[in-house]
Motif scaffolding. Structure first.
Motif, mmCIF file in Angstrom:
data_model
loop_
_atom_site.group_PDB
_atom_site.id
_atom_site.type_symbol
_atom_site.label_atom_id
_atom_site.label_comp_id
_atom_site.label_asym_id
_atom_site.label_seq_id
_atom_site.Cartn_x
_atom_site.Cartn_y
_atom_site.Cartn_z
ATOM 1 N N UNK A 232 0.937 -1.306 0.095
ATOM 2 C CA UNK A 232 -0.002 -0.046 -0.208
ATOM 3 C C UNK A 232 0.836 1.060 -0.121
ATOM 4 N N UNK A 233 0.987 2.201 -0.976
ATOM 5 C CA UNK A 233 1.678 3.208 -1.402
ATOM 6 C C UNK A 233 0.841 4.475 -1.238
ATOM 7 N N UNK A 234 1.095 5.589 -0.258
ATOM 8 C CA UNK A 234 0.817 6.654 -0.192
ATOM 9 C C UNK A 234 1.541 7.682 -0.930
ATOM 10 N N UNK B 156 0.327 5.931 -12.485
ATOM 11 C CA UNK B 156 1.330 5.135 -13.070
ATOM 12 C C UNK B 156 1.612 3.820 -12.024
ATOM 13 N N UNK B 157 1.873 4.069 -10.684
ATOM 14 C CA UNK B 157 2.154 3.191 -9.795
ATOM 15 C C UNK B 157 0.874 1.864 -9.761
ATOM 16 N N UNK C 176 0.732 -2.013 -7.873
ATOM 17 C CA UNK C 176 0.356 -1.439 -6.632
ATOM 18 C C UNK C 176 -0.737 -1.206 -6.025
ATOM 19 N N UNK C 177 -1.097 -1.210 -4.817
ATOM 20 C CA UNK C 177 -2.304 -0.788 -4.024
ATOM 21 C C UNK C 177 -2.253 0.852 -3.365
ATOM 22 N N UNK C 178 -3.049 1.611 -3.932
ATOM 23 C CA UNK C 178 -2.909 3.180 -3.987
ATOM 24 C C UNK C 178 -3.682 3.651 -2.566
ATOM 25 N N UNK D 238 9.004 9.983 -14.525
ATOM 26 C CA UNK D 238 8.284 9.097 -15.024
ATOM 27 C C UNK D 238 8.717 7.720 -14.177
ATOM 28 N N UNK D 239 8.057 6.523 -14.323
ATOM 29 C CA UNK D 239 8.545 5.182 -13.919
ATOM 30 C C UNK D 239 9.627 4.822 -15.160
ATOM 31 N N UNK D 240 10.320 3.676 -14.854
ATOM 32 C CA UNK D 240 11.274 3.001 -15.491
ATOM 33 C C UNK D 240 10.500 2.173 -16.228
#
Length: 222
Positions: free
Chosen positions: A105-107, A124-125, A130-132, A194-196
């Motif tokens: 879980x990402x904040x 993007x995540x 990923x769980x936002x 941005x993400x890789x």
């Protein structure tokens, strides 16, 4: 009886059938000492050879391990385990195992002046699985990050998730706090673009989780 020619009578007569010894008779004690010295030298050479064989065959290490195990069994606890101070709460459990993205879980917090950056980064995540959790602007207490892509913050229980998230972005930094849950905060800085790519992120994760070489223990130490 021997009488040299030219001598008359008994003058200068030499009698007897043996000649006196002119040199000192050899001492038997010297031979004995030399023999003892040779035996001692051979014994020392043999002992040194046995010790070298033991070192290279690992017998000393196994003996040390058995001694350490015996000492640990006698004490009833691991040798390196310190006694916890009474009344002091134990530290939260640490987890460095890298979980699946769905278990993290990402904040997402925006630490820049760019409007909507937290929401775009969260999307993007989310595409990566990923769980936002929370999405919004960074608290006023969070320092601005003009040269940082993202800062990943977690407690001991979220170390594995923090490693996974940091591998998704070039130049990500990690820091720890005292939270007890496995959630992870991502603070987005001005350098974030941005993400890789998934392949690049997988390669970065492999490097981040590669075990570092450990030093060999000192012989005889536990």
């Amino acid at each position: 009886m021997l009488t040299p020619q030219g001598l008359k009578g008994k003058q200068y007569r030499i009698t007897g059938n043996s000649y006196p010894r002119l040199g000192r008779p050899p001492r038997r004690s010297r031979k004995v000492l030399a023999l003892i010295g040779s035996l001692l030298a051979l014994a020392l050479i043999g002992l040194g050879g046995v010790q070298l064989v033991d070192i290279f065959s690992g017998k000393n290490r196994s003996g040390s391990a058995q001694a350490c195990a015996s000492q640990s069994a006698a004490s009833g606890k691991p040798l390196a385990a310190p006694d916890a101070a009474p009344g002091v709460p134990s530290a939260p459990p640490s987890s460095t195992a890298v979980p699946q993205p769905a278990a993290v879980t990402v904040n997402i917090y925006n630490a820049t002046a760019k409007a909507g950056l937290a929401a775009r980064t969260a999307e993007e995540f989310k595409k990566r699985g990923f769980t936002i959790g929370k999405v919004g602007n960074a608290p006023a207490t969070v320092e601005k990050l003009p040269t940082t892509t993202i800062q990943v913050i977690s407690g001991p229980a979220g170390l594995g998730g923090a490693t996974l998230l940091a591998s998704e972005v070039t130049g990500a930094t990690k820091s720890a706090d005292t939270r007890v849950d496995p959630s992870v905060d991502v603070v987005v800085g001005d350098a974030f673009t941005g993400l890789l790519d998934p392949e690049q992120a997988a390669a970065a994760l492999a490097v981040a989780t590669k075990p570092s070489p450990t030093a060999s223990p000192v012989p005889g130490s536990c």
